[in-house]
Design a protein around this motif. Structure first.
Motif, PDB file in Angstrom:
ATOM      1  N   TRP A  60       0.811  -1.222   0.000  1.00  0.00           N
ATOM      2  CA  TRP A  60       0.000   0.000   0.000  1.00  0.00           C
ATOM      3  C   TRP A  60       0.842   1.269   0.000  1.00  0.00           C
ATOM      4  CZ3 TRP A  60      -4.139  -1.790  -1.787  1.00  0.00           C
ATOM      5  CH2 TRP A  60      -4.666  -3.001  -1.357  1.00  0.00           C
ATOM      6  N   SER A  61       1.980   1.244   0.701  1.00  0.00           N
ATOM      7  CA  SER A  61       2.798   2.463   0.737  1.00  0.00           C
ATOM      8  C   SER A  61       3.403   2.759  -0.636  1.00  0.00           C
ATOM      9  CB  SER A  61       3.886   2.354   1.805  1.00  0.00           C
ATOM     10  OG  SER A  61       4.715   1.241   1.561  1.00  0.00           O
ATOM     11  N   GLU A  62       3.833   1.726  -1.354  1.00  0.00           N
ATOM     12  CA  GLU A  62       4.371   1.932  -2.714  1.00  0.00           C
ATOM     13  C   GLU A  62       3.268   2.400  -3.659  1.00  0.00           C
ATOM     14  OE1 GLU A  62       6.910   2.148  -5.970  1.00  0.00           O
ATOM     15  OE2 GLU A  62       7.352   2.092  -3.839  1.00  0.00           O
ATOM     16  N   ALA A  63       2.089   1.813  -3.537  1.00  0.00           N
ATOM     17  CA  ALA A  63       0.962   2.227  -4.379  1.00  0.00           C
ATOM     18  C   ALA A  63       0.635   3.694  -4.126  1.00  0.00           C
ATOM     19  CB  ALA A  63      -0.252   1.349  -4.107  1.00  0.00           C
ATOM     20  N   ALA A  64       0.597   4.085  -2.851  1.00  0.00           N
ATOM     21  CA  ALA A  64       0.301   5.481  -2.514  1.00  0.00           C
ATOM     22  C   ALA A  64       1.372   6.412  -3.083  1.00  0.00           C
ATOM     23  CB  ALA A  64       0.197   5.643  -1.000  1.00  0.00           C
ATOM     24  N   LEU A  65       2.623   6.011  -2.983  1.00  0.00           N
ATOM     25  CA  LEU A  65       3.718   6.824  -3.512  1.00  0.00           C
ATOM     26  C   LEU A  65       3.557   7.039  -5.016  1.00  0.00           C
ATOM     27  CD1 LEU A  65       6.538   8.187  -3.268  1.00  0.00           C
ATOM     28  CD2 LEU A  65       7.484   5.927  -3.760  1.00  0.00           C
ATOM     29  N   GLN A  66       3.312   5.970  -5.762  1.00  0.00           N
ATOM     30  CA  GLN A  66       3.187   6.081  -7.212  1.00  0.00           C
ATOM     31  C   GLN A  66       1.984   6.939  -7.602  1.00  0.00           C
ATOM     32  OE1 GLN A  66       5.456   5.191  -9.377  1.00  0.00           O
ATOM     33  NE2 GLN A  66       6.703   4.325  -7.751  1.00  0.00           N
ATOM     34  N   LEU A  67       0.888   6.778  -6.885  1.00  0.00           N
ATOM     35  CA  LEU A  67      -0.302   7.570  -7.196  1.00  0.00           C
ATOM     36  C   LEU A  67      -0.100   9.046  -6.851  1.00  0.00           C
ATOM     37  CD1 LEU A  67      -2.932   4.971  -6.029  1.00  0.00           C
ATOM     38  CD2 LEU A  67      -2.530   5.720  -8.386  1.00  0.00           C
ATOM     39  N   ARG A  68       0.606   9.326  -5.766  1.00  0.00           N
ATOM     40  CA  ARG A  68       0.913  10.725  -5.425  1.00  0.00           C
ATOM     41  C   ARG A  68       1.808  11.356  -6.486  1.00  0.00           C
ATOM     42  NH1 ARG A  68       1.738   8.637   0.168  1.00  0.00           N
ATOM     43  NH2 ARG A  68      -0.264   8.994   1.197  1.00  0.00           N
ATOM     44  N   LEU A  69       2.803  10.588  -6.941  1.00  0.00           N
ATOM     45  CA  LEU A  69       3.687  11.092  -8.000  1.00  0.00           C
ATOM     46  C   LEU A  69       2.890  11.387  -9.267  1.00  0.00           C
ATOM     47  CD1 LEU A  69       6.804   8.777  -7.572  1.00  0.00           C
ATOM     48  CD2 LEU A  69       6.692  11.240  -7.163  1.00  0.00           C
ATOM     49  N   LEU A  70       1.962  10.508  -9.584  1.00  0.00           N
ATOM     50  CA  LEU A  70       1.126  10.724 -10.766  1.00  0.00           C
ATOM     51  C   LEU A  70       0.291  11.988 -10.624  1.00  0.00           C
ATOM     52  CD1 LEU A  70       0.031   9.868 -13.484  1.00  0.00           C
ATOM     53  CD2 LEU A  70      -1.474   8.269 -12.309  1.00  0.00           C
ATOM     54  N   CYS A  71      -0.284  12.202  -9.453  1.00  0.00           N
ATOM     55  CA  CYS A  71      -1.084  13.415  -9.222  1.00  0.00           C
ATOM     56  C   CYS A  71      -0.215  14.678  -9.290  1.00  0.00           C
ATOM     57  CB  CYS A  71      -1.794  13.338  -7.870  1.00  0.00           C
ATOM     58  SG  CYS A  71      -3.176  12.178  -7.867  1.00  0.00           S
ATOM     59  N   GLU A  72       1.031  14.577  -8.845  1.00  0.00           N
ATOM     60  CA  GLU A  72       1.937  15.726  -8.934  1.00  0.00           C
ATOM     61  C   GLU A  72       2.308  16.035 -10.372  1.00  0.00           C
ATOM     62  OE1 GLU A  72       5.480  15.382  -6.583  1.00  0.00           O
ATOM     63  OE2 GLU A  72       4.343  14.981  -4.759  1.00  0.00           O
ATOM     64  N   LYS A  73       2.525  14.993 -11.161  1.00  0.00           N
ATOM     65  CA  LYS A  73       2.944  15.206 -12.546  1.00  0.00           C
ATOM     66  C   LYS A  73       1.804  15.673 -13.430  1.00  0.00           C
ATOM     67  CE  LYS A  73       6.863  12.346 -12.137  1.00  0.00           C
ATOM     68  NZ  LYS A  73       8.083  12.202 -12.782  1.00  0.00           N
ATOM     69  N   ILE A  74       0.570  15.358 -13.037  1.00  0.00           N
ATOM     70  CA  ILE A  74      -0.603  15.830 -13.766  1.00  0.00           C
ATOM     71  C   ILE A  74      -1.439  16.639 -12.770  1.00  0.00           C
ATOM     72  CG2 ILE A  74      -2.617  15.179 -15.115  1.00  0.00           C
ATOM     73  CD1 ILE A  74      -1.182  12.579 -15.790  1.00  0.00           C
ATOM     74  N   HIS A  95      -6.537   1.641   3.123  1.00  0.00           N
ATOM     75  CA  HIS A  95      -5.792   0.438   3.519  1.00  0.00           C
ATOM     76  C   HIS A  95      -4.618   0.793   4.428  1.00  0.00           C
ATOM     77  CE1 HIS A  95      -7.822  -2.606   1.117  1.00  0.00           C
ATOM     78  NE2 HIS A  95      -7.905  -1.711   0.143  1.00  0.00           N
ATOM     79  N   LEU A  96      -3.973   1.925   4.165  1.00  0.00           N
ATOM     80  CA  LEU A  96      -2.854   2.358   5.006  1.00  0.00           C
ATOM     81  C   LEU A  96      -3.317   2.683   6.415  1.00  0.00           C
ATOM     82  CD1 LEU A  96      -0.796   4.569   2.556  1.00  0.00           C
ATOM     83  CD2 LEU A  96      -0.078   2.428   3.585  1.00  0.00           C
ATOM     84  N   LYS A  97      -4.496   3.245   6.544  1.00  0.00           N
ATOM     85  CA  LYS A  97      -5.020   3.618   7.864  1.00  0.00           C
ATOM     86  C   LYS A  97      -5.390   2.382   8.680  1.00  0.00           C
ATOM     87  CE  LYS A  97      -6.663   8.167   6.635  1.00  0.00           C
ATOM     88  NZ  LYS A  97      -7.807   9.053   6.456  1.00  0.00           N
ATOM     89  N   LYS A  98      -5.733   1.284   8.021  1.00  0.00           N
ATOM     90  CA  LYS A  98      -6.097   0.045   8.724  1.00  0.00           C
ATOM     91  C   LYS A  98      -4.921  -0.574   9.456  1.00  0.00           C
ATOM     92  CE  LYS A  98      -9.869  -1.276   5.661  1.00  0.00           C
ATOM     93  NZ  LYS A  98     -10.327  -2.280   4.698  1.00  0.00           N
ATOM     94  N   LYS A  99      -3.704  -0.288   8.993  1.00  0.00           N
ATOM     95  CA  LYS A  99      -2.500  -0.894   9.600  1.00  0.00           C
ATOM     96  C   LYS A  99      -2.269  -0.426  11.001  1.00  0.00           C
ATOM     97  CE  LYS A  99       0.180  -2.123   5.616  1.00  0.00           C
ATOM     98  NZ  LYS A  99       1.441  -2.010   4.944  1.00  0.00           N
TER      99      LYS A  99
END
Length: 99
Positions: A60-74, A95-99
């Protein structure tokens, strides 16, 4: 910043659309904008692929990172790629908050 470059090149084409004859740099600007848009799409596809892979692997942390990068680039919130990434990011953050 690729998004700013695309926006600026789009403005150049728009302002010069009605001018005849076109200045020498017009064709180059249109060609450069097309290349920048292709690069933006490739970058978007790459980040989305990595995010989807991380989601399938439940990283989940890698997924969040990639999605944040995508939002920054667009950064344009009206862009469907940004909207899609934002929706996925919200789901991943749950999912990250559930941990």
């Amino acid at each position: 910043n690729l998004a700013k470059a695309i926006r600026s090149l789009h403005e150049v084409a728009w302002y010069l659309e009605t001018i005849e004859p076109k200045p020498d740099f017009y064709a180059g600007a249109v060609e450069l904008r097309t290349a920048a848009e292709r690069e933006m799409q490739t970058t978007s596809d790459d980040h989305l692929f990595l995010a989807e892979r991380a989601i399938r692997l439940k990283d989940w942390s890698e997924a969040a990172l990639q999605l944040r990068l995508l939002c920054e680039k667009i950064p344009d919130r009206a862009d469907s790629r940004h909207q899609n990434a934002r929706k996925k990011l919200l789901a991943v953050e749950r999912h990250l908050k559930k941990k």
